[in-house]
Design an enzyme around this catalytic site. Structure first.
Site, PDB file in Angstrom:
ATOM      1  N   ASP A  43       0.832  -1.212   0.000  1.00 44.58           N
ATOM      2  CA  ASP A  43       0.000   0.000   0.000  1.00 44.58           C
ATOM      3  C   ASP A  43       0.865   1.261   0.000  1.00 44.58           C
ATOM      4  OD1 ASP A  43      -2.173   1.647   0.148  1.00 44.58           O
ATOM      5  OD2 ASP A  43      -2.919   0.904   2.051  1.00 44.58           O
ATOM      6  N   ASP A  44       0.843   1.996  -1.109  1.00 49.39           N
ATOM      7  CA  ASP A  44       1.533   3.290  -1.234  1.00 49.39           C
ATOM      8  C   ASP A  44       3.049   3.177  -1.349  1.00 49.39           C
ATOM      9  OD1 ASP A  44      -1.023   4.281  -0.939  1.00 49.39           O
ATOM     10  OD2 ASP A  44      -0.606   5.494   0.825  1.00 49.39           O
ATOM     11  N   CYS A  83      -6.156   4.278  -3.369  1.00 50.99           N
ATOM     12  CA  CYS A  83      -6.374   2.887  -2.956  1.00 50.99           C
ATOM     13  C   CYS A  83      -7.551   2.181  -3.632  1.00 50.99           C
ATOM     14  CB  CYS A  83      -6.576   2.843  -1.441  1.00 50.99           C
ATOM     15  SG  CYS A  83      -5.232   3.571  -0.490  1.00 50.99           S
ATOM     16  N   ARG A  87      -7.601  -0.979  -6.482  1.00 49.09           N
ATOM     17  CA  ARG A  87      -8.103  -2.304  -6.119  1.00 49.09           C
ATOM     18  C   ARG A  87      -9.318  -2.698  -6.957  1.00 49.09           C
ATOM     19  NH1 ARG A  87      -5.171  -0.541  -2.127  1.00 49.09           N
ATOM     20  NH2 ARG A  87      -4.196  -1.998  -0.659  1.00 49.09           N
ATOM     21  N   LYS A 128      -5.305  -5.769   3.723  1.00 44.78           N
ATOM     22  CA  LYS A 128      -6.277  -4.717   3.427  1.00 44.78           C
ATOM     23  C   LYS A 128      -7.170  -5.089   2.239  1.00 44.78           C
ATOM     24  CE  LYS A 128      -6.244   0.068   1.721  1.00 44.78           C
ATOM     25  NZ  LYS A 128      -5.436   1.296   1.565  1.00 44.78           N
ATOM     26  N   HIS A 130     -10.531  -3.037   1.232  1.00 41.30           N
ATOM     27  CA  HIS A 130     -10.879  -1.709   0.720  1.00 41.30           C
ATOM     28  C   HIS A 130     -11.668  -1.738  -0.593  1.00 41.30           C
ATOM     29  CE1 HIS A 130      -9.401   2.692   1.407  1.00 41.30           C
ATOM     30  NE2 HIS A 130     -10.708   2.533   1.576  1.00 41.30           N
ATOM     31  N   SER A 159      -7.970   1.170   4.888  1.00 50.85           N
ATOM     32  CA  SER A 159      -6.672   1.721   5.242  1.00 50.85           C
ATOM     33  C   SER A 159      -6.464   1.790   6.747  1.00 50.85           C
ATOM     34  CB  SER A 159      -6.514   3.125   4.639  1.00 50.85           C
ATOM     35  OG  SER A 159      -6.614   3.071   3.240  1.00 50.85           O
ATOM     36  N   HIS A 233       1.366   2.391   3.979  1.00 48.61           N
ATOM     37  CA  HIS A 233       0.425   3.511   4.020  1.00 48.61           C
ATOM     38  C   HIS A 233       0.635   4.301   5.313  1.00 48.61           C
ATOM     39  CE1 HIS A 233      -3.419   5.647   4.337  1.00 48.61           C
ATOM     40  NE2 HIS A 233      -3.723   5.271   3.106  1.00 48.61           N
ATOM     41  N   ASP A 285      -0.225  -0.607  -4.836  1.00 50.31           N
ATOM     42  CA  ASP A 285      -1.540  -0.144  -5.295  1.00 50.31           C
ATOM     43  C   ASP A 285      -1.490   1.231  -5.951  1.00 50.31           C
ATOM     44  OD1 ASP A 285      -1.111   1.347  -2.957  1.00 50.31           O
ATOM     45  OD2 ASP A 285      -3.199   1.245  -2.329  1.00 50.31           O
ATOM     46  N   ASN A 286      -0.488   2.031  -5.650  1.00 55.51           N
ATOM     47  CA  ASN A 286      -0.311   3.352  -6.292  1.00 55.51           C
ATOM     48  C   ASN A 286       1.027   3.907  -5.835  1.00 55.51           C
ATOM     49  OD1 ASN A 286      -2.923   3.921  -4.101  1.00 55.51           O
ATOM     50  ND2 ASN A 286      -0.939   4.861  -3.643  1.00 55.51           N
ATOM     51  N   LYS A 306       1.289   9.882  -5.010  1.00 53.66           N
ATOM     52  CA  LYS A 306      -0.074   9.364  -4.885  1.00 53.66           C
ATOM     53  C   LYS A 306      -1.092  10.487  -5.082  1.00 53.66           C
ATOM     54  CE  LYS A 306      -3.165   7.384  -1.354  1.00 53.66           C
ATOM     55  NZ  LYS A 306      -3.245   6.701  -0.053  1.00 53.66           N
TER      56      LYS A 306
END
Length: 454
Positions: A43-44, A83, A87, A128, A130, A159, A233, A285-286, A306
């Site tokens: 994540d991130d 996020c 996804r 996660k 989401h 998150s 994240h 994810d980004n 992001k």
């Protein structure tokens, strides 16, 4: 007339052998057996956070080895710069801009895990989710992972910064001051809340233990393991063993623990005797939330972060490893995480939901297994569009919001659009629109056509 007898008795055998070899060489290779699939989705994490992508401070030996033993992609994109859109694309194969509210719930039986379940896979999600928002009771949501094709679930609804303590906003000051249980995040196993609020320092450690256990228990079955780490994240947390260990600071501690986790997963596959039967994919994810300082990573040579349409918002690490099937190398071609749907369907001998609006997933198995050209030539970022090496921006912003107030940042509009040649200007610094109006016009037309398409 009879054919003359050969004066070389071995000649006929040699000719027959040569013919046999020729026939074998021209015959199609047998299709690979469907692999186990381990998808590690962080994540991130930024494009420049790993040593194999150029980071000089953070040590990532396990991910570097994963990349060296497989394919490391340099133009791999998230489906969204935040996020949920990312996804959405990953699990559905559909571009998130084409998915309307409620449509995922209506088609949850066609999401990635459900598709693989139909191919005989046993599926687990750790981490996660989401894709359900934040319903009053996540355990009863129709978008709970157990309703979407997963057989086992252990993780969080979304998150690690939601919900924030009453009277606060998720800003830099709060992230700097918060402790491991400040945010009221539940840890859920199946449909049961097992810890509230969860100790965030133990996220990566706990998910890793669950992943290793799952691999050992399911080694004799075909499985899909979706290891969706909450980290890195913001706010970032590492377990005590990894704290204050990295030259990359607090954030580096977290990345190095994720790297340790990858090493544990790879060791479990080898010890279970299924290393060569398993495809491992690692991506983010980004892009990084760089505006939060020690809680965010780096996009390396890329501009933006992001929440932006610059490359730093969408372009992320993409690593594929399958021993004996994927020839190691670096791939500079385009692909996106939503392409994993068609790729996994192809490898698992599953079916694709081609009638769904926005389904644009491309099968990457030809690139992975046979070094073919990537089927993806374009990418739509929302406010930007790439075709080949060229990219236009209709609007831009340097970050998604102010890290102190969390108010949205102003958006700059561009008429004509900005134009960059990413093969020469990966940092998107030199606008060449004035020199190539014909290229701008072409990309504007392609972008408009994508927006009109189903």
């Amino acid at each position: 007339m009879a054919a003359p007898r050969s004066s070389h008795p071995n000649l006929i055998l040699l000719v027959a052998l040569a013919c046999a070899i020729s026939l074998l060489a021209s015959a199609p290779l047998p299709a690979a057996e469907p692999p186990n699939i381990v998808l590690i989705f962080v994540d991130d994490m930024g494009y420049g956070d790993l040593a194999c992508y150029g980071n000089k401070k953070i040590k990532t030996p396990n991910l570097d080895r994963l990349a060296a033993e497989g394919q490391r992609w340099t133009s791999f994109y998230s489906s969204g710069a935040t996020c949920v859109p990312s996804r959405t694309g990953l699990m559905s194969g559909r571009h998130p801009s084409k998915v309307k509210r409620g449509q995922l719930a209506e088609s949850r039986k066609e999401l990635m895990a459900a598709m693989l379940k139909g191919c005989g896979y046993t599926n687990a999600i750790l981490g996660k989710w989401h894709l359900a928002g934040y319903p009053k009771d996540f355990t009863k949501s129709p978008m709970h992972p157990l309703e979407c094709g997963f057989d086992y679930h252990f993780g969080t609804p979304g998150s690690n910064d939601v919900p924030a303590p009453k009277g606060t906003v998720q800003n830099r000051v709060l992230f700097d001051r918060c402790e491991k249980t400040t945010f009221q995040v539940p840890l859920i196993r199946g449909r049961e809340v097992v810890e509230f609020p969860v100790n965030q320092e133990l996220f990566t450690q706990r998910y890793t233990a669950e992943a290793v256990k799952w691999i050992r228990e399911k080694k004799d079955q075909r499985f899909f393991l979706y290891l969706a780490h909450n980290m890195p994240h913001a706010p970032v947390f590492a377990s005590p063993k990894f704290q204050d260990q990295s030259d990359g600071g607090r954030y580096g501690d977290v990345i190095e623990e994720i790297d340790w986790s990858v090493g544990q997963v790879m060791a479990a596959l080898k010890e279970s005797g299924i290393d060569e039967q398993t495809l491992v994919v690692f991506t983010s994810d980004n892009g990084p939330w760089s505006m939060f300082g020690p809680h965010g990573g780096t996009a390396g040579p890329l501009r933006g972060e992001k929440g932006t349409s610059w490359e730093g918002g969408f372009r992320v690490p993409g690593i594929f490893r399958w021993p004996g099937k994927i020839k190691p190398g670096v791939v500079d071609a385009l692909a996106a995480n939503l392409d994993l749907y068609a790729t996994f369907a192809s490898l698992a001998k599953g079916s694709e939901p081609k009638e769904k609006p926005g389904y644009i997933s491309k099968d990457l198995s030809g690139v992975l297994l046979r070094n073919e050209a990537s089927p993806r030539m374009t990418w739509f970022y929302g406010a930007a569009y790439r075709s080949g090496n060229y990219k236009i921006h209709l609007t831009t912003k340097e970050r998604s919001s102010n890290p102190d107030t969390r108010k949205r940042e102003p958006v700059a509009r561009h008429d004509p659009p900005l134009l960059f040649d990413l093969s020469k200007d990966i940092g998107e610094r030199t606008n060449i629109a004035a020199d190539h109006p014909e290229i701008v016009a072409c990309l504007v037309a392609e972008m408009a056509e994508f927006r009109k398409s189903n």
